[in-house]
Write an enzyme that holds these catalytic residues in place. Structure first.
Site, PDB file in Angstrom:
ATOM      1  N   ASP A 101       0.708  -1.028  -0.150  1.00 29.03           N
ATOM      2  CA  ASP A 101      -0.028  -0.064  -0.110  1.00 29.03           C
ATOM      3  C   ASP A 101       1.025   1.203   0.207  1.00 29.03           C
ATOM      4  O   ASP A 101       2.007   1.415   0.970  1.00 29.03           O
ATOM      5  CB  ASP A 101      -0.811   0.086   1.257  1.00 29.03           C
ATOM      6  CG  ASP A 101      -2.363   0.303   0.993  1.00 29.03           C
ATOM      7  OD1 ASP A 101      -2.833   1.272   0.759  1.00 29.03           O
ATOM      8  OD2 ASP A 101      -3.245  -0.758   1.209  1.00 29.03           O
ATOM      9  N   ASP A 207      -3.088   4.635  -2.311  1.00 30.34           N
ATOM     10  CA  ASP A 207      -4.112   5.390  -1.416  1.00 30.34           C
ATOM     11  C   ASP A 207      -4.519   6.392  -1.904  1.00 30.34           C
ATOM     12  O   ASP A 207      -3.786   7.458  -2.116  1.00 30.34           O
ATOM     13  CB  ASP A 207      -3.506   4.979   0.022  1.00 30.34           C
ATOM     14  CG  ASP A 207      -4.543   5.393   1.007  1.00 30.34           C
ATOM     15  OD1 ASP A 207      -5.679   4.647   1.415  1.00 30.34           O
ATOM     16  OD2 ASP A 207      -4.433   6.327   1.820  1.00 30.34           O
ATOM     17  N   GLU A 263      -6.575   4.184  -5.623  1.00 26.28           N
ATOM     18  CA  GLU A 263      -7.875   4.179  -5.280  1.00 26.28           C
ATOM     19  C   GLU A 263      -8.485   5.509  -5.510  1.00 26.28           C
ATOM     20  O   GLU A 263      -7.921   6.583  -5.414  1.00 26.28           O
ATOM     21  CB  GLU A 263      -7.583   4.137  -3.400  1.00 26.28           C
ATOM     22  CG  GLU A 263      -9.088   4.235  -3.058  1.00 26.28           C
ATOM     23  CD  GLU A 263      -8.802   4.457  -1.552  1.00 26.28           C
ATOM     24  OE1 GLU A 263      -9.956   4.273  -0.776  1.00 26.28           O
ATOM     25  OE2 GLU A 263      -8.059   5.154  -1.137  1.00 26.28           O
ATOM     26  N   HIS A 340     -10.712  -3.890   2.790  1.00 26.25           N
ATOM     27  CA  HIS A 340     -10.648  -3.591   4.331  1.00 26.25           C
ATOM     28  C   HIS A 340     -11.615  -2.168   4.662  1.00 26.25           C
ATOM     29  O   HIS A 340     -11.550  -1.845   5.594  1.00 26.25           O
ATOM     30  CB  HIS A 340      -9.154  -3.194   4.722  1.00 26.25           C
ATOM     31  CG  HIS A 340      -8.664  -2.052   3.938  1.00 26.25           C
ATOM     32  ND1 HIS A 340      -8.358  -1.818   2.690  1.00 26.25           N
ATOM     33  CD2 HIS A 340      -8.270  -0.650   4.558  1.00 26.25           C
ATOM     34  CE1 HIS A 340      -7.787  -0.572   2.369  1.00 26.25           C
ATOM     35  NE2 HIS A 340      -7.961   0.194   3.555  1.00 26.25           N
ATOM     36  N   ASP A 341     -12.031  -1.635   3.602  1.00 26.51           N
ATOM     37  CA  ASP A 341     -13.150  -0.523   4.010  1.00 26.51           C
ATOM     38  C   ASP A 341     -14.397  -0.678   3.606  1.00 26.51           C
ATOM     39  O   ASP A 341     -15.350   0.134   3.744  1.00 26.51           O
ATOM     40  CB  ASP A 341     -12.589   0.799   2.899  1.00 26.51           C
ATOM     41  CG  ASP A 341     -11.208   1.260   3.287  1.00 26.51           C
ATOM     42  OD1 ASP A 341     -10.646   1.129   4.408  1.00 26.51           O
ATOM     43  OD2 ASP A 341     -10.629   1.891   2.220  1.00 26.51           O
TER      44      ASP A 341
HETATM   45  C1  GLC Z   1      -7.883   4.997   2.249  1.00 26.86           C
HETATM   46  C2  GLC Z   1      -7.813   3.465   2.870  1.00 26.86           C
HETATM   47  C3  GLC Z   1      -8.465   3.969   4.300  1.00 26.86           C
HETATM   48  C4  GLC Z   1      -8.063   4.797   5.020  1.00 26.86           C
HETATM   49  C5  GLC Z   1      -7.813   6.084   4.265  1.00 26.86           C
HETATM   50  C6  GLC Z   1      -6.948   7.314   4.740  1.00 26.86           C
HETATM   51  O1  GLC Z   1      -9.208   4.980   1.811  1.00 26.86           O
HETATM   52  O2  GLC Z   1      -8.209   2.565   2.171  1.00 26.86           O
HETATM   53  O3  GLC Z   1      -8.362   2.580   5.009  1.00 26.86           O
HETATM   54  O4  GLC Z   1      -8.573   5.193   6.119  1.00 26.86           O
HETATM   55  O5  GLC Z   1      -7.380   5.792   2.896  1.00 26.86           O
HETATM   56  O6  GLC Z   1      -5.755   6.672   4.716  1.00 26.86           O
END
Ligand code: GLC
Ligand code: CA
Length: 576
Positions: A101, A207, A263, A340-341
Site C-alpha cells: 500500500d 491510497d 484508489e 478493508h474499507d
Molecule cells: C484509504 C484507505 C483507508 C484509510 C484512508 C486514509 O481510503 O483505504 O483505510 O482510512 O485511505 O488513509
C-alpha cells in the site's frame, strides 16, 4: 515505447491481506508477517498470482497503519524490515508477486517530516505540509475553509505553537503532504517507493491517489445544513495538477516495471477516470472506482438503512467500471466487491442467513470471475465470511470511521435512542470493522487466528460462526465456497479472452431479480446469469440471446435445474 497488450497485471488475480487480522504467529493477539509467510502456500493454493499487503509500516495506528511514521520501517508488532525481505522472497519463490500500500497523500503527525514542519514557520520543511492562517469571522477564529474531513469534523487542525492551521483530509493525526513542493515529491518517491522497490516489491495499491492536487481550496457549497463542515470531495479530488504529478511518479515506477492500482473516490466523471487508466497517458495501470462501493450508502455513507438499493443500481455500478475497457479505450479496469474499507459482500449484496450464505458466496464468486479487469479478492472472502451480528454492541467496533460516526449521531441528536439504534443498525451493515475481524482458520481457540496458548486475546473479537465457516474445513470440502473459488479461478484462466478481457454488455439492466450479462471476444460469446433473490426463478434469457444455442460452462449449484435457477444461483453459458 511499445505498449504490451497483456502485461502480467491484467490476468493476475490479487489477494489482499490485512496484516493485523490475517494470522498471529506469536500469540500477542495481532497478526504479523511471520503469520503471512506461514500461509503463503494456502494463498497460492487458491490460485492467486499477486498478494497485496495493507500498510505494515511503522505507525501509531490511529487509522490502522494508514498513518505512517516511517516509510522505511515496519510496525514492530508485525515484524521487521528483514521479515519483509523474507516475505518478498518467499512470495517470489512460490511464483507469486507482491504489492504494498502506498500512502503518500498524508503521513502520521509523528513522522519526522511533520515534526520538523510544525516546529517553526521558517523550518525548511514547513512547506512540506499544508499550513494556513486562520480566518476571523465575527471576531472568532475559524479554519481557512468549511470542508468536512472523511472522518467527521473540520479538515483543519489548529496548531498552538506556530498559530496556524494544517490540513488533514482524514484524522487530525494524518496531516496532508504538500505535493505542490517538488522537494517533498522527490522525498516521497525515494522514501516510500524506491526503498521498497529496491527490495523487490512488484508494485503498489496507491491510497487516495486522486487527492494530491487540491486546487484552490475554496468553501464547499452547503449540502449538510445541520453542520458547520461540508462535504468537499468533488473539490479536493482530481485537482488541476494530478496528471503532472502522476506522470512524474510513474516515471519512477516504470523503471521497475511496477504495477499500480489507484484508489479513486469521488470521481463520477468517466472521462476523468479514463485519463488515469489510459495506457498512453502513463499515469496509473488501473483504479478502484467507487461505483460499487457507493451502492446502498447514504449521503454520509452510514446515513442509510440496510440494503437501501435495487439490483439495477448495482448493475449500473458494475457497468460503469466494465465500460472503462470498451473500445476504443486503451485503459484497464478492476473487479472487486470487498476490501478493508467495506463490509462483507455476502451480507451486503446477497443474504447471510444460514441457509443462503454459501449459495450467495458462490454466486458472487462466479459473477466476479466472469467480469473483465484485474480481479481482487479480500482475505476471508474466499471462505464466504460474513458481517458480525447485530448482537455485538458498539464496543466491538474499533474503527475510527465507525466510532466517529456514532459519536457524531450521539452529539447531533442529544443521544436520542432511536437515532442511535438506527446508526448501530447501519454500521452493522456497512462498517469497515466487519472485514477487519480475525480470519477464521479453524474451530480451535481464537478460530485458529492466534496459537492455542496465546497470551493475549485477538485485537478484535473473532466471529462466532467458525463452526460453519473456516479455512481448515473448507480445504477438504469439495462443496465449500473455497473449493468453488478455486474452480472459478481456473475457469477464468482457461477462458481468459472472454472472461478477463472480453467486452461486457448488460442484457437487461432493469430486471429487478436477475443479473444477465454477456462477454464477447472476437466472435466468441459467454452469457452469465445470476439470481439475486432468495427464491427460485424461471430460467429465462433476454431476447438478445434467447434463441442462441448455448452450452452450460459452470453453475454455482451442484445440480442445476432445467427450467429454473435456484435461490442465489449463478451460471455461465458459452454460446455456440
Ligand atoms: C484509504 C484507505 C483507508 C484509510 C484512508 C486514509 O481510503 O483505504 O483505510 O482510512 O485511505 O488513509
Ligand atoms: Ca502477533
Amino acid at each position: 515505447m511499445t505498449v504490451v497488450q497483456r502485461p502480467w497485471w491484467k490476468d493476475g488475480v490479487v489477494y489482499q491481506i490485512y496484516p493485523a487480522s490475517f494470522k498471529d504467529s506469536n500469540g500477542d493477539g495481532i497478526g504479523d508477517l511471520n503469520g503471512i509467510i506461514s500461509e503463503l502456500d494456502y494463498i497460492r493454493s487458491i490460485g492467486v498470482d499477486v498478494i497485496w499487503i495493507c500498510p505494515m509500516y511503522d505507525s501509531p495506528q490511529v487509522d490502522m497503519g494508514y498513518d505512517i511514521r516511517d516509510y522505511e520501517d515496519v510496525y514492530a508488532p508485525y515484524g521487521t524490515v528483514q521479515d519483509m525481505e523474507r516475505l518478498i522472497n518467499e512470495t517470489h519463490d512460490r511464483g507469486m508477486r507482491i504489492i504494498l500500500d502506498l500512502v503518500v497523500n498524508h503521513t502520521s503527525d509523528q513522522h519526522k517530516w511533520f515534526q520538523e514542519s510544525r516546529s517553526s514557520k521558517d523550518n525548511p520543511k514547513r512547506d512540506w505540509y499544508i499550513w494556513r492562517p486562520a480566518r476571523t469571522v465575527n471576531g472568532e477564529r475559524k479554519p481557512p475553509n468549511n470542508w468536512v474531513s472523511n472522518f467527521t469534523g473540520s479538515v483543519w487542525q489548529w496548531d498552538e505553537l506556530t498559530q496556524e492551521y494544517y490540513l488533514h483530509l482524514f484524522c487530525p493525526e494524518q496531516p496532508d503532504l504538500n505535493w505542490e513542493n517538488p522537494e517533498t515529491r522527490q522525498a516521497i518517491y525515494k522514501s516510500a517507493m524506491e526503498f521498497w522497490l529496491e527490495r523487490g516489491v512488484d508494485g503498489f495499491r496507491v491510497d487516495t491517489v486522486n487527492m494530491y492536487s487540491k486546487g484552490e481550496m475554496l468553501d464547499a457549497p452547503v449540502t449538510d445544513p445541520g453542520s458547520e463542515w461540508q462535504p468537499a470531495g468533488l473539490q479536493y479530488c482530481n485537482g488541476p495538477r494530478m496528471a503532472e504529478f502522476l506522470a512524474e511518479m510513474n516515471a519512477v515506477l516504470e523503471k521497475y516495471d511496477a504495477m499500480t492500482v489507484g484508489e479513486c473516490p469521488n470521481t463520477p466523471d468517466m472521462k476523468r477516470v479514463l485519463q488515469y487508466v489510459s495506457a498512453k497517458e502513463r499515469q496509473l495501470n488501473m483504479v478502484f472506482q467507487f461505483d460499487v462501493v457507493d451502492v446502498g450508502q447514504g449521503p454520509y455513507k452510514f446515513q442509510t438503512t440496510p440494503k437501501n438499493y435495487t439490483l439495477p443500481h448495482f448493475k449500473r455500478a458494475i457497468a460503469r467500471t466494465q465500460d472503462l475497457i470498451r473500445p476504443p479505450s486503451d485503459g484497464w479496469t478492476t473487479v472487486f466487491l470487498e476490501n478493508h474499507d467495506q463490509s462483507r459482500s455476502i451480507t451486503r449484496f446477497t443474504s447471510d442467513a444460514p441457509e443462503h450464505r454459501v449459495a450467495g458466496g458462490k454466486m458472487l464468486a462466479l459473477m466476479m470471475a466472469a467480469l473483465s479487469g484485474t480481479l481482487f479478492i479480500y482475505q476471508g472472502q474466499e471462505l464466504g465470511m460474513t458481517n458480525f451480528p447485530e448482537s455485538w454492541d458498539m464496543s466491538e467496533y474499533k474503527d475510527v470511521d465507525s466510532s466517529n460516526y456514532y459519536k457524531m449521531v450521539a452529539q447531533r441528536t442529544n443521544n436520542d435512542p432511536t437515532a442511535l439504534a438506527a446508526a448501530h443498525k447501519s454500521l452493522q451493515h456497512l462498517a469497515r470493522d466487519h472485514s477487519r475481524v480475525p480470519m477464521s482458520w479453524s474451530t480451535g481457540p481464537h478460530n485458529g487466528f492466534s496459537p492455542p496458548d496465546a497470551k493475549a486475546e485477538p485485537w478484535m473479537r473473532p466471529l462466532e460462526d467458525a463452526n460453519v465457516c473456516n479455512a481448515k474445513q473448507q480445504k477438504t470440502n469439495e462443496k465449500s465456497v473455497l473449493a468453488f473459488w478455486k474452480h472459478m479461478l481456473q475457469v477464468r484462466k482457461e477462458y481468459s479472452d472472454l472472461l478477463v478481457h472480453g467486452q461486457y454488455d448488460d442484457l437487461d439492466v432493469e430486471h429487478p431479480d436477475l443479473f444477465v450479462f454477456s462477454k464477447t471476444w472476437k466472435g466468441k460469446k459467454a452469457v452469465t446469469i445470476c439470481n439475486f433473490t432468495d427464491k427460485a426463478q424461471a430460467l429465462e434469457f433476454p431476447r438478445q440471446v434467447r434463441d442462441e444455442k448455448r452450452e452450460l460452462l459452470v453453475s454455482s449449484v451442484d445440480q442445476p435445474g432445467d427450467g429454473e435457477l435456484a435461490a442465489f444461483e449463478g451460471r455461465i453459458y458459452l454460446l455456440a
